[in-house]
Write an enzyme that holds these catalytic residues in place. Structure first.
Site, PDB file in Angstrom:
ATOM      1  N   GLU A  19       0.834  -1.211   0.000  1.00 38.27           N
ATOM      2  CA  GLU A  19       0.000   0.000   0.000  1.00 38.27           C
ATOM      3  C   GLU A  19       0.873   1.267   0.000  1.00 38.27           C
ATOM      4  OE1 GLU A  19      -4.320  -1.213   1.713  1.00 38.27           O
ATOM      5  OE2 GLU A  19      -2.911  -0.462   3.192  1.00 38.27           O
TER       6      GLU A  19
ATOM      7  N   GLU B   2      -6.442  -7.631  -0.781  1.00 37.76           N
ATOM      8  CA  GLU B   2      -6.853  -7.551   0.617  1.00 37.76           C
ATOM      9  C   GLU B   2      -8.353  -7.305   0.636  1.00 37.76           C
ATOM     10  OE1 GLU B   2      -4.928  -5.067   3.447  1.00 37.76           O
ATOM     11  OE2 GLU B   2      -2.905  -5.672   2.869  1.00 37.76           O
TER      12      GLU B   2
END
Length: 583
Positions: free
Chosen positions: A158, A234
């Site tokens: 991320e 995710e």
């Protein structure tokens, strides 16, 4: 040997379309004797892949160290995945977030403020390359083309939420290839245009992270990647908890409907998390977006498999959804029986302030050090010095990270908490021994405060005069054993800081759930294994005790109570008590 690649629309295994049905399972949050059980339950839910992060700071507690044994044996974990007939995704970071202490980055690396964090800074990159070499020496031989399970390796994590240094991402990708990683490399970012643009890199396969509005999120991902398989790397099916807040849950039906929408769109998925496990010891992280919020010990996450490895209603709902699209093997695991319920009185109290030498030898420091400047960087430490101000005075610290209990000649004076931005106490009279018990409640794992020092930062003054001549004792491990004598029960409330113990023998071999009702704040060890922190502010009330930690012939529990314990009894209950929810 098989080849795994990226096609125009699909992942390809030996040239044939392959949908990744994965679940996150962090080996470092699960006792190694339970890895095979958790992997098998992932297979039986219908998953074909297991994903794991790699926590750099767990493997490398100090410079030059790298541990791949026991609960950190990444190779063994991946081989167990292969033995179950499943594939694997490895996400080595170096930054992982994961609600893990410091986002997985070693604190020792960032003590030098000149070292860059998550950017193309030479000293940082040199350390990262050394770390990745250690990881890839395990992962490269276990790639699918060599007969192993690994089909994907992720670069960073991320990154678009933190920075946009493409030179840094390119360096990580190039190093992976140079280290023998031949499977596709991926990135993951939240499904927001700015983050996908900043955190992605041409030549690496972009994936997204989200937990709702699948069609909208996949459309955002497709804008940044016109071809190739869509993947939610995710798929957030729950959430983590902070001390002093509520236990997070997500409705089963809503989570199952979102999973159905993902699969109906043809996307691959990684359930985050399939099984969260536990932040054993002092490994939980924290958030600080203006207010410091430490993460609890449990990483249950309202996942399909709960903290103790038991299938939940979400497990069965997800299995039904997956069965609409793919074959689901065998039968689901049977319901787990309740854990044994029993109790044992705690006793043999050892007050910390009366016998600090039982914990460790004191080390002298002229100026007040932070925890990072103390040998071993302890998570709990006692700081003492002599003071002599015959009259009212203010005791002031530069900053408290994260909790400081102040005593004068053994009597409590007050408490300072980071989340309240407290750093000063008024004393009526300051003559005698000043003691400060300092607690690190977890390093920030997300955002710009990664790598910050812990403990008492910026020195201390009393009445405006700097305090010097400190003696420092780490207390984040229990002292030497008491001996063979049976503990004498405390028999009533106990004031901390104090260590208590008990011996116990469960009626049957099993996982246990330790109920901390009637306790204040502290740490628990069973047979020397640190279960983690407890705190009466909740929401978590039980600590999970893995069955493999117990031993035939009897067990010993040690409890370091830092506040006050109204009921000095170790009670084991049938199941987890993770606290109130918003509902």
């Amino acid at each position: 040997m098989p080849e795994f690649s990226i096609g125009e629309h699909d992942f390809l295994l030996d040239g044939r379309p392959f949908r990744v049905l994965s679940g996150a399972l962090h080996y470092f949050r699960v006792h190694p004797d339970q890895w095979a059980d958790r992997i098998d339950k992932a297979r039986r839910m219908g998953l074909n892949t297991v994903e794991t992060y790699v926590a750099w700071n767990a493997h490398a507690p100090g410079p030059g160290a790298f541990d791949l044994t026991g609960g950190l044996d990444l190779g063994r974990f991946l081989r167990l995945v292969a033995e179950a007939g499943m594939y694997a995704i490895v996400r080595p970071g170096p930054y992982i977030c994961a609600e893990w202490d410091n986002g997985g980055l070693p604190a020792w690396l960032l003590r030098d403020p000149a070292v860059g964090v998550r950017r193309a800074e030479p000293r940082y990159l040199a350390a990262v390359r050394d770390y990745l070499d250690r990881v890839y020496s395990v992962v490269a031989p276990l790639q699918v083309r060599h007969g192993g399970p690994v089909i994907l390796v992720q670069v960073e994590n991320e990154y678009g939420a933190f920075g946009s240094d493409k030179t840094y991402l390119e360096a990580l990708a190039e190093h992976a290839r140079a280290a023998g990683i031949t499977v596709p490399l991926t990135t993951v970012d939240q499904a927001v245009d700015g983050m996908l643009a900043a955190g992605g890199l041409d030549g690496l396969h972009r994936t997204a992270s989200f937990g709702s509005r699948a069609a909208e999120r996949l459309a955002a991902l497709r804008r940044h990647q016109p071809t190739g398989p869509l993947m939610c790397a995710e798929f957030w099916v729950g959430w983590f908890d902070h001390w002093g807040a509520h236990h997070h849950t997500t409705p089963v039906a809503e989570a199952a409907a979102e999973l159905d929408a993902l699969l109906a769109a043809g996307a691959s998925v990684n359930v985050y998390v399939f099984h969260g496990g536990t932040n054993f010891g002092f490994t939980s992280g924290a958030n600080d977006k203006g207010v410091y919020q430490p993460t609890v010990t449990s990483y249950d996450y309202d996942a399909p498999l709960d903290e103790a490895g038991r299938p939940t209603a979400k497990y069965h709902a997800f299995r039904e959804v997956i069965a609409r699209y793919h074959d689901v093997p065998g039968e689901p695991p049977p319901p787990a029986p309740p854990a044994p319920a029993f109790g044992v009185p705690l006793g043999d109290a050892v007050p910390l302030l009366d016998a600090p030498g039982r914990w460790s030898a004191g080390v002298r420091h002229d100026a007040l050090p932070s925890l990072d400047e103390v040998a071993g960087a302890p998570r709990l430490a006692l700081f003492t010095t002599r003071v002599d101000v015959d009259g009212p005075a203010v005791l002031c610290f530069g900053e408290v990270r994260d909790h400081a209990s102040v005593f004068l000649d053994g009597q409590p004076v007050g408490t300072l908490r980071r989340e309240h931005r407290q750093r000063a106490l008024g004393l009526r009279r300051a003559v005698g021994e000043l003691a400060v018990l300092v607690e690190d409640h977890g390093r920030v794992n997300y955002g710009p405060r990664l790598g910050e020092p812990k403990g008492l930062v910026g020195g201390a003054t009393l009445g405006g005069v700097a305090l010097t001549g400190w003696e420092v004792r780490p207390v984040d491990a229990p002292p030497a054993p008491w001996g063979d004598a049976e503990p004498v029960p405390a028999g009533g409330p106990v004031a901390g800081p104090v260590l208590l113990r008990a011996r116990f023998s469960p009626p049957e071999p099993a996982d246990l759930h330790l109920d901390t009702r009637g306790w204040g704040r502290g740490v628990v060890w069973v047979n020397g294994f640190c279960l983690g922190r407890y705190w009466s502010r909740g929401p978590q009330r039980t600590l999970y005790v893995p069955g493999p930690v117990l031993r035939a012939g009897g067990d010993e529990i040690a409890v370091l109570e830092l506040d006050a314990m109204t009921d000095p009894t170790a009670r084991f209950v049938p199941g987890p008590l993770l606290g109130h929810t918003e509902a």
